[in-house]
Design an enzyme around this catalytic site. Structure first.
Site, PDB file in Angstrom:
ATOM      1  CG  ASP A 191       5.328  -1.623   5.278  1.00 25.42           C
ATOM      2  OD1 ASP A 191       4.691  -2.047   6.270  1.00 25.42           O
ATOM      3  OD2 ASP A 191       4.850  -0.840   4.445  1.00 25.42           O
ATOM      4  CG  ASP A 202      -0.224   0.011   2.540  1.00 24.64           C
ATOM      5  OD1 ASP A 202       0.944  -0.439   2.608  1.00 24.64           O
ATOM      6  OD2 ASP A 202      -0.803   0.511   3.528  1.00 24.64           O
TER       7      ASP A 202
END
Lengths: 357, 357, 357, 357
Positions: free
Chosen positions: A289, A49
């Site tokens: 991430d 994302d």
């Protein structure tokens, strides 16, 4: 590309890495095969994302040895889907890798209300430094993300490592469309969830899981492939010193300049007293991430972990979206996830440097 | 196929039916056009979990005038998906309509635990009277149900009437895959939910909604096309007398024999004192799914209804899966569903008779 | 005041029979007693959150034959507790019955947030027509409501009829303090809850139950005495015509003038189109709390009812506080509540007239 | 009993300062008082569910310097209330302190189902080593626990330290009966809850909180006095080595023999591999309730803590009863609890030794 060092016994050592599920079948053609076939390439599909930390993760993946990115699937999350698509293409362009197929995924969670992390990642999800020459969405694949995952996994049975660094909507729908998908994957790496009820979005909930709790539930329930989770608290405890960060971003390369530019807004935010308060153990730069990606590309990255069955609380006024660890084995679940505890931060630093060189 | 009787003013009367959203554009070519284009055919897609009442509903659809069934999509529900597939093919075979494409849908709810209504519909979902010559599943389409819905709706924009008589899993995933699907539909008819907290599966919950509460929530949230709901309490209040039932099933036709055979187990169950206790108002034969189908094929079937925004309770110890009617307009939802209140039972009887002739 | 009823153990034996629904009409050996003293006096404790309809209920109780009010306990609800106390005393003053002991109860629900119905009952809970000569709170008993209930029930074992027309906080704490309290009561009459998920405060919830869902849960769980419930939907269906209301309030008595004055604001509200929309079946004047009281003072008032186990949903986004009826007997509860279905509205009209004469 | 301390307004000013953490050691004008009366006596009320660790806590309280126990209130919990009462009296008898008033509290949680920890504490809650000469329940006070708390706090305004080592039912009802109770307390020490979603009863829930989640919610919401919490994870991390335990219990005293006897069953359980798995950090003897008591009697016991607003999750399939820490300040609560992080374990050892001498 590494040429020599994988040859000989060392190469075999690599081939017998931990997660290898299929032993090497034939050795006879060993000498004549290319380096590419010599050592097992890791085949990654990234579900992102994109976001600043997703951008960093993608750049590490692109520069990691023996790693092939079969595709990047995009999901709503840090920023609305349209931004995610553009941001992903921008990252690939900077790295001169627009050949990697990018797929459009879902713009909405399964049923939760949509939410984005614009205050952290900026309105465009990438630090609010627009690129007038950004590549157009006509570069996107026609196929949708969930279906692409299924197709890629089918075409590479037992080989695909799925790395998910956003809300898990694409993965949830994919397994609904093809319940056999998890069996076809090599492994799944997730950045998301929390292990000690320390939320970053709600009181007890981490952003990626809270952004689509039902999807997170489905993924933890049905992806019975080896699953590695980099949870929020772990990432906080594994922060890098800001001094490293300054050094890293001062490199005189185009890629470093790109990261510097897109990271400016979120790093200022992250360095603020207000935000540091939320960081549990150890202050500093939390590349989030990146931990999931680093673990996926380097089997030696995780230095300590624990295996435990996990699920997601779907009810709860304060706890909806919270990951639940079943230490007491009340769930009677056979499948346990690997919860990352400590990682090799020196390796991480090297990866981050390599990513921007 | 009807040839003559739709010609002339009567045909026009039909064309100006209530729900017509697009006025007839050209009349000049009237004489030469085929019957098919003369009067508007209703184009149905049935989403079923065949079950005894789904079987009856399908048979009504097959015999209704000016109705074309573009496809039947199958969902887990009354019985496991494999049975649903077989049962649907068995019904089509009895009706000599194996030309209608049948699609395989989801075998599991989005995240709820699977549950079936075997005690009512029998272990095979069709009264436990196996057919040794049942058609094989090789007759199924290759395409999956959710994707088929999307494709059919795209190919027939504004024309498809979707009739859902099982858990709403297929519809929920379809709208996730294509958020524009509802806009392409003409209307949606649902059998499911409850209006007065009178459950038939849990204390407050009706089977189809309880079997996949998240799917029901998604469908009521995202399907903003005209939506008609035949809820459990309504169906109970609209029961037919058992005497009608006896007469109906005594017809000397092959189809009547088929219905008689498959209905035997569930009707005995339904006639038992224990089951009648659950029926709220009026005892008798409750053909359930048939109400949704009958409303879809005959615009004059619903005689009284109310429009109200609806949603589904997802939490709740006793109320999970319960449909909630927003009379107080707390949800601020623009889209209202049409809740069926009373219907023309004489029409229903005629349809049931026609179905088995 | 009744004199004879304490006479002789034989009389008591008859009078104390449990659950007598038909009052003793004539008895040969009681020729010398007046009718009033002949039959058993009903001993009431009223638990109120005085409001306009509580005021009407109290006035009916004060004028009902063979009814003795042992005490009035006050609870937060329609208006904050301080107003409830003042309002209760004002009603008793108008009726010249300040001899009845009034007890202060809880000002807060067990754990729900406090909420009041000021928009309906007015800021003071009694139509915003202040009385400069209202009696002072120094008239209140020193003892608290919950403890008073316990004491009164202990002093009158098997005789006390508890009528609760507000949130059930006082009753919930009382049974926690004395788990044997329900066994000592003759019966319990409640105005509250809903039977068909038709809320008046939340989408599915009635005010008294929503104002303290945990208390309602506890009361329905632990009060195993005969329990009669006048739920919201029932009260809506039993509305009186506005024409009756006009006639009733035009009586030239001090009490009628009082009711007229305090009812003005809420009746205008109730007659508004907006409010009538919420009334389910039949429009008109819904005296709400009065139904519970009327049923308590006249055993012939309820003409139709059903017995079913009930509980309260405590979770639920839309259904928290909703009463749940266990028609399917999933709860395996021995204790069933009597749910009022229809009542004798002519009796009600007479009671209302008598109350203001 | 302290005599002098009320002398002179100056003395009072000093002695009554709120939250004094260091007891007054010497004061020139107090030369004539005994040491005992010189420094402020801590006035404790213990709310217990005696169990083995409650017994140990009581024994520490009885031997702590400058501590007066004003009363012990009993609550359901580790074992049914009747056992709790008997066990508490047994402990006082062994310590020859049956003069301390013991009060009967609630035998049930507010609305949760009752549950006990019999498998750990034994069927009688005290290791299943019955005492034929145990004191009788006729020694109990007539007054109930909740009312006693209120009365004692009222009689000793600003002085009472409440130590709660069981489910919080008594405290919850007490504050409902007297909302001003918390303001009258000096402080509240609680053993219960969890800080990192690591449960010992449910997956995420600690026994005392799970045994009455609503009570825990109410107490954390309404007790706005200084509140210290020894949560489950903290207690696990603060375990003592088994070797200490062996040494401690080998003392040749009557009290040590008593503890040894009643602890045998639970210590064997605790030492088992199965149970140690649940202990998070550090294996060993976790005296649980003792931590709250030790912190209450010695202001220097807590060496590290953090202040944060807390609440309890009441919904949640897996998280009901879990304590929630509001690091993000979403609750906007002024009142923060002191969460114990580390304590002086050497002090603890001394207290434990002193308790059995």
């Amino acid at each position: 590309m590494p040429v020599i060092r994988e040859r000989g016994p060392q190469a075999l050592a690599v081939l017998h890495e931990k997660d290898t599920q299929q032993p090497l079948r034939s050795h006879s053609s060993f000498i004549i095969c290319s380096v590419h076939s010599l050592t097992r390439m890791k085949k990654l599909v990234l579900d992102v994302d994109t976001g600043v930390d997703d951008a960093q993760a993608i750049m590490i993946a692109l520069t990691a040895p023996k790693v092939e990115i079969l595709g990047i699937t995009c999901c709503h999350g840090n920023t609305p889907l349209d931004n995610v698509l553009k941001n992903t293409l921008r990252v690939l362009k900077v790295c001169n890798r627009l050949d990697i197929p990018v797929y459009k995924g879902f713009s909405k969670p399964l049923l939760a209300s949509k939410q984005h992390a614009s205050d952290y990642h900026g309105k465009d999800g990438l630090g609010e430094v627009p690129d007038p020459d950004a590549p157009g969405v006509e570069l996107l694949q026609k196929e949708m993300a969930a279906q692409a995952m299924i197709k890629i996994a089918k075409a590479n049975p037992g080989e695909v490592i799925l790395v998910a660094t956003g809300p898990l909507t694409n993965l949830a729908v994919a397994v609904q469309l093809d319940p056999s998908l998890p069996k076809k994957l090599k492994s799944l790496y997730i950045m998301g969830g929390n292990t000690e009820s320390r939320g970053n979005t709600t009181m007890c909930g981490e952003f990626n899981f809270v952004a689509d709790p039902e999807a997170a539930y489905i993924v933890l329930d049905r992806y019975t492939c080896p699953t590695y989770i980099a949870a929020w608290e772990f990432s906080c405890r594994s922060s890098l010193p800001w001094s490293f960060c300054d050094e890293w971003l001062s490199l005189k390369t185009e890629k470093a300049a790109f990261i510097r530019k897109i990271s400016n807004l979120s790093m200022n935010k992250a360095r603020s007293a207000d935000y540091q308060k939320e960081i549990i153990a150890g202050k500093g730069f939390n590349p989030c991430d990146v931990f999931a990606l680093a673990a996926a590309v380097d089997d030696g990255f995780i230095t300590e972990s624990e295996k435990v069955a996990v699920t997601v609380e779907l009810d709860g006024k304060h706890t909806r979206g919270m990951m639940v660890l079943d230490y007491m084995e009340h769930l009677k679940k056979d499948h346990k996830a690997v919860i990352m505890k400590t990682v090799d931060l020196e390796k991480l630093k090297k990866m981050l440097f390599k990513a921007v060189k």
